[in-house]
Design an enzyme around this catalytic site. Structure first.
Site, PDB file in Angstrom:
ATOM      1  CB  ILE A 194     -28.746  26.299 -20.705  1.00  0.00           C
ATOM      2  CG1 ILE A 194     -28.573  26.245 -19.214  1.00  0.00           C
ATOM      3  CG2 ILE A 194     -28.382  27.644 -21.258  1.00  0.00           C
ATOM      4  CD1 ILE A 194     -27.108  26.277 -18.824  1.00  0.00           C
ATOM      5  CG  ASN A 201     -30.443  37.491 -21.857  1.00  0.00           C
ATOM      6  OD1 ASN A 201     -30.328  38.063 -20.773  1.00  0.00           O
ATOM      7  ND2 ASN A 201     -31.038  36.312 -21.990  1.00  0.00           N
ATOM      8  CG  ASN A 232     -29.333  40.442 -16.365  1.00  0.00           C
ATOM      9  OD1 ASN A 232     -28.573  41.370 -16.116  1.00  0.00           O
ATOM     10  ND2 ASN A 232     -30.623  40.440 -16.047  1.00  0.00           N
ATOM     11  CE1 TYR A 277     -24.938  31.126 -20.237  1.00  0.00           C
ATOM     12  CE2 TYR A 277     -25.410  32.654 -22.026  1.00  0.00           C
ATOM     13  CZ  TYR A 277     -25.799  31.614 -21.205  1.00  0.00           C
ATOM     14  OH  TYR A 277     -27.041  31.044 -21.358  1.00  0.00           O
TER      15      TYR A 277
END
Lengths: 230, 230
Positions: A149, A188, A190, A195
């Site tokens: 994505i 990660n 952020n 999510y």
């Protein structure tokens, strides 16, 4: 004296988006997007995709059935409302999703000409999503795995990644899938927060095992069949 | 005086194995194996598969093409050499693999009657593997993802799990796949050592994100389409 009567309020800057199924004409943009993603993840040493390999594996003839095999969604943006052409309501069964996103200010996309959409009309490709079916044996049901994505830098932090993931989640829920899964790098933070905000759970204990390159090639050779074959 | 001449050496105990494609008749055994696997992984709370759901999703009509969609391999064992029937060399394209495995001693399989193979001949189902295609966008090539690999307790530590994984790796290498992947629990140090011994790399940084249950169902409802639809 003004000829237009009362002054109209200043128009709020906005961008229009569309999420649609990719086809073979999108391969050059998909290839560039995958390369940008490899740069972002500091993994360009793993990048070996070519336009030719993407084309033959993602867009064979006849086309793969969306969400039942490898599936690519394309995110396009435009300065004006996007009207779907007849080809977009194809038999393939994914109706394009259009949205209007308000912006705080108008800004430039320095890569707009490089990422011009093959559909014309001034559309620019801003990102993509690649997914395919997976399977949960515990549930005895298929799911969808999102391999990639990606939204180009100019268009991040506007909710477009979430729009693409939500589009897949919607399809999965409608198809009766048990779950939607994807991976995230543990540094990660952020992305993890993003999510989790979407309702996902990050599984702490599972690790991916990968057999690739020469280690995989070794298995192409048959071992001796000690029981003999009929 | 012996009538048989020189005494023959004591026969080394052995078991014969076969890895073949599953079909719909294997569903009851597959269901029992998945439940045992959930017990082993302490994850029975996630187990909701039924024979009916497994049958309809893994063995639809016409059958799925092996290694191009959901694929189940069955591991069978026998006290005598296994001869493949004509049906085993079917058009589906996976020729059964047979092996002879020497044992240090003969031992009992207390579940042998529960796991009798539907193929008869005294064959007993000892394990299974479930896999499906995945995709590496960085390589621009398909791969194979192994969702499950399971051998019943009586038949562990004899190399049978490795045989099944090697069978998939062989198919993947021959099909030109870029990689074979699967997951392992980070506390399962024996499994990690075993997989590394097979040439696999365990990726330390990636974590799985999962959207399931009610959190997934929420996405089935369409959001308002603020740009309007044609």
């Amino acid at each position: 004296m003004s000829t237009s009567g009362a002054a109209s309020p200043p128009e709020q800057p906005a961008v229009f988006t569309r999420i649609r199924l990719a086809d073979r004409r999108d391969v050059p943009n998909i290839h560039r997007l995958i390369h940008q993603m490899a740069e972002f993840e500091l993994l360009t040493d793993l990048f070996s995709a070519t336009e030719s390999s993407l084309s033959s594996t993602l867009f064979p003839s006849p086309p793969l059935l969306p969400f039942h095999s490898f599936t690519v969604l394309i995110l396009e943006i435009s300065q004006s409302p996007i009207h779907n052409a007849a080809e977009d309501d194809s038999d393939l069964g994914f109706r394009p999703l259009t949205r209007r996103i308000a912006l705080k200010s108008v800004f430039a996309d320095p890569e707009a000409s490089i990422f011009a959409s093959p559909r014309g009309d001034g559309l620019v490709v801003a990102g993509f999503l690649l997914c395919f079916p997976n399977y949960s044996s515990f549930m005895g049901r298929p799911g969808i795995y999102v391999e990639d994505i990606f939204v180009r830098e100019s268009w991040r932090r506007l909710g477009m990644g979430k729009m693409m993931l939500a589009a897949v989640a919607r399809e999965a829920a409608r198809m009766g899938c048990g779950r939607v899964e994807w991976c995230v790098l543990d540094w990660n933070k952020n992305a993890i927060a993003f999510y989790e905000g979407m309702g996902a759970e990050v599984l702490p204990q599972w690790r991916i095992c990968r057999l690739t390159g020469e280690e995989l090639s070794k298995y192409a050779v048959d071992e001796e069949d000690s029981a003999g074959r009929p």
